[in-house]
Design an enzyme around this catalytic site. Sequence first.
Site, short mmCIF file in Angstrom:
data_model
loop_
_atom_site.label_atom_id
_atom_site.label_comp_id
_atom_site.label_asym_id
_atom_site.label_seq_id
_atom_site.Cartn_x
_atom_site.Cartn_y
_atom_site.Cartn_z
N HIS A 169 0.86 -1.19 0.00
CA HIS A 169 0.00 0.00 0.00
C HIS A 169 0.89 1.23 0.00
O HIS A 169 1.71 1.43 0.89
CB HIS A 169 -0.92 0.02 1.23
CG HIS A 169 -1.89 1.17 1.20
ND1 HIS A 169 -3.14 1.07 0.64
CD2 HIS A 169 -1.77 2.45 1.64
CE1 HIS A 169 -3.76 2.23 0.75
NE2 HIS A 169 -2.95 3.08 1.34
N CYS A 170 0.75 2.06 -1.02
CA CYS A 170 1.61 3.23 -1.19
C CYS A 170 0.87 4.48 -0.70
O CYS A 170 -0.13 4.89 -1.31
CB CYS A 170 2.01 3.40 -2.66
SG CYS A 170 3.06 4.84 -2.95
N PRO A 171 1.31 5.11 0.38
CA PRO A 171 0.63 6.33 0.85
C PRO A 171 0.79 7.50 -0.11
O PRO A 171 -0.06 8.39 -0.15
CB PRO A 171 1.31 6.61 2.20
CG PRO A 171 2.64 5.94 2.11
CD PRO A 171 2.44 4.74 1.24
N ASN A 174 -1.93 7.04 -2.30
CA ASN A 174 -3.20 6.84 -1.59
C ASN A 174 -3.97 5.68 -2.21
O ASN A 174 -5.19 5.73 -2.39
CB ASN A 174 -4.06 8.12 -1.61
CG ASN A 174 -5.21 8.05 -0.62
OD1 ASN A 174 -5.13 7.34 0.39
ND2 ASN A 174 -6.30 8.74 -0.92
N ASN A 175 -3.24 4.63 -2.55
CA ASN A 175 -3.83 3.51 -3.25
C ASN A 175 -2.92 2.30 -3.07
O ASN A 175 -1.72 2.44 -2.80
CB ASN A 175 -3.97 3.83 -4.74
CG ASN A 175 -4.93 2.89 -5.46
OD1 ASN A 175 -5.54 2.02 -4.83
ND2 ASN A 175 -5.06 3.05 -6.76
#
Length: 381
Positions: A169-171, A174-175
């Site tokens: 999960h890549c902040p 945001n996805n």
Amino acid sequence: MVTIRCRFKWKELWTLAWEYIKWKTAQIILTVQSLSYNDHISVNYAIDCLLEPIFWFVDNFAGYLGRVFVFCVTVLTTAVVGVAYWIGLPYWWHRNPYFTVFLVIFGHWLLLNIVFHYYMGVSTPPGYPPHGAILIEAASICKKCISPKPPRTHHCSVCDRCILAMDHHCPWLNNCVGYYNARYFYLYMVYMVAGICFLIIFGLDIGYQVLWVYDGNTTPIKDEPDLFGHPLKLNKSGVLVPVKDIPEYDSINFPREHILPTPEITQLDLISADPWKRKAIVFMAITCLSVLLALGSLVTMHGKHISRGETSVESHINAAMEKKSSSFRNPYNFGRRKNWRIFLGLTQGRTFLHVLFPSRHAPTGNGRTWHMISSDIEDWP
């Protein structure tokens, strides 16, 4: 006369007190263990319980922080591009207009790919297993979703759902990075690193001259005062005396027409003399070096995973399996070249032009069924 002496046996009293404290402590521990006994308890279970507050924070606030991160990426990218137009473009146009045209075209090609792949990485769903459907290809049951889970699918605690071919999960997006947007995520990082290198290479001379050579204590060009005074000369004794007869002037004391050598004011002089432009150069240097270090390491790490035909999650799983069994082999590793072709979607007649220019082509397959090295299809993809 009788003398009475009382002697306390301090050592024996201390021993009795210490034994009582140990007995009470063991009693309390036994009581707690009796009330919380679980046949399946382990060190991992205890660590999960201790990390539960962190999991709660991630589950409740990571989604909101992701929006802030996306906003920060947008603002920083816009600021860097703005400084390049404000300072870099006039500098190179003054040096060589024809070469500047090439730099503008090449730079806009990089910028187009950066914006496209970032937008697609943010807006493209990573891929989810169908809810409520019977999955013949299910490999296991998700303990949190309580639903069938296809191969290479993992549960994301931030998105609170299973993700097909989940990487992480890549902040900053945001996805989740999964089956349908992994290519966008990786190419965004590649083009961003290429863009940063482009700015560093063609802005190195500006940064060196402004930050290293330029003396900040000198008076800016626009603030230099006009010179007033009388011309002087050295006589034979080495004394300065005023010049009465100036050959450069005629009898009416008007200056004759002649060209005096004056130093040329360059773009670097103008940039160095402007305090706001100097601050912008410092901002560009810090930002570019930081992004190059961070994204450069990520590009290298993910490139190794792609070459081995695995995601970030699977790299840890495969490493653990290799320690348990020396004969273990990743069933999705088709070799470096084939792994890259599958990841970049260079199948069904697609060429490398689909990588050099923005392309919305989807990966081959549905993310639920996977070809393996034991498959009978040799020419896939």
